[in-house]
Design an enzyme around this catalytic site. Structure first.
Site, short mmCIF file in Angstrom:
data_model
loop_
_atom_site.label_atom_id
_atom_site.label_comp_id
_atom_site.label_asym_id
_atom_site.label_seq_id
_atom_site.Cartn_x
_atom_site.Cartn_y
_atom_site.Cartn_z
N GLU A 1 65.00 -5.88 13.12
CA GLU A 1 64.81 -5.83 14.57
C GLU A 1 63.74 -6.82 15.01
OE1 GLU A 1 62.39 -2.23 15.89
OE2 GLU A 1 63.01 -1.63 13.88
N LYS B 1 59.05 9.25 13.01
CA LYS B 1 57.63 9.44 13.32
C LYS B 1 57.28 10.92 13.45
CE LYS B 1 57.25 5.00 15.74
NZ LYS B 1 58.65 4.56 15.52
#
Length: 316
Positions: free
Chosen positions: A31, A165
């Site tokens: 990305e 996360k």
């Protein structure tokens, strides 16, 4: 030989990536959010180059993905990375944003979700990211669920990451992935990791220790007719990890403060991440770099194993 449509009007391939796909070499998509939004210039450029270097060291070709002039850049050159890194205000582009950015001919930094759209179009079967999005805490009221999870159900790409996360509801994230039939494989680990933390406290559905078996498992998923991703997780190195209980305590306190201040929606994630960074005195910076490097390296290794499998079965 690749079945990629190199003449696709929405894709601009670098010569290196085009050659790799045409000749059946392993390729790993990356990305560009880490370039445009991850770190200040020039650290962002140096980090992107370091990530590409570890993919190469494993024997694969990196294909950093961005959006510019109405097309996906499939394999950003050093000049592309430098330009994206030095330019302020490049928007973060998720899946829903792609049509408008492409139509306007602007720039966009790809997230996990939008990178998967591009990788799938380009015929790149592997993608590496430090961590994925997921179901947010309190999603039963807010309906805040990352587009990453939805895109996993649509893109035929193996995603290598260090889990999700800790600020997310990892239990609900795993439930969502199970409901959507997205396979989760933890490489050389029993637990589903949580980005900065080696364990989320939840066991992984599957543990595999051999890259060749991981590669076969990915291909079996697609041979069954599935058009969805396979999620491969690998925990952060032990020396760089942050204690799960410490992070959880910080997040709970920060979440209460965010609610008190009326911070919700898109602003909640960066608020909580900043709170964790402050409370850990910057240890998250080292941890973030660690998972960026380790996941890219593993993706390169697995992409090579997958290419070997295809060659052995005359499918490359």
């Amino acid at each position: 030989m690749s079945k990629t449509d190199f003449s696709h009007e929405l894709l601009r391939f670098s010569d290196e990536v085009k050659d790799a796909l045409h000749t059946g070499k392993p390729v790993v998509a990356l990305e560009s959010t880490v370039i445009a939004h991850g770190l200040p210039y020039p650290d962002n450029v140096a980090t992107a180059q370091k990530i590409e270097a570890v993919v190469r060291a494993e024997g694969a070709i990196p294909a950093t993905i961005g959006i510019e002039n109405g097309r996906f850049l499939i394999g950003m050159s050093d000049a592309d990375i430098e330009r994206f890194g030095a330019t302020n205000g490049i928007p973060k582009a998720s899946s829903r944003d792609i049509p408008v950015i492409l139509a306007q001919g602007g720039k966009g930094a790809t997230t996990v979700a939008s990178s998967l759209v591009a990788a799938d179009l380009a015929g790149i079967p592997f993608f590496a990211s430090a961590g994925i999005g997921g179901v947010h805490r309190g999603a039963e009221k807010s309906m805040d669920i990352s587009a990453d999870l939805v895109q996993f159900t649509r893109s035929r790409v193996a995603v290598v990451c260090a889990g999700a996360k800790s600020i997310l509801d990892l239990g609900l994230t795993l439930e969502y992935l199970e409901t959507q039939c997205v396979p989760i494989i933890s490489y050389q680990s029993d637990d589903f990791p949580a980005f900065y933390c080696r364990s989320s406290g939840f066991p992984s559905p599957h543990r595999l220790d051999d890259p060749a078996v991981v590669a076969r498992s990915i291909e079996m998923h697609w041979k069954l007719g599935n058009r969805s991703s396979v999620l491969i997780t690998h925990p952060i190195h032990e020396n760089d990890a942050i204690d799960k209980d410490e992070v959880e305590s910080i997040i709970r306190e920060a979440a209460l403060q965010a609610e008190h201040e009326g911070i919700r929606g898109p602003g909640a994630t960066p608020y909580l991440m900043r709170a964790v960074a402050r409370a850990t005195q910057g240890r998250t910076v080292k941890a973030n770099m660690s998972v960026l490097i380790s996941t890219a390296a593993l993706a390169g290794k697995l992409a090579c194993a997958h290419t070997d499998y295809l060659r052995q079965h005359n499918q490359a």
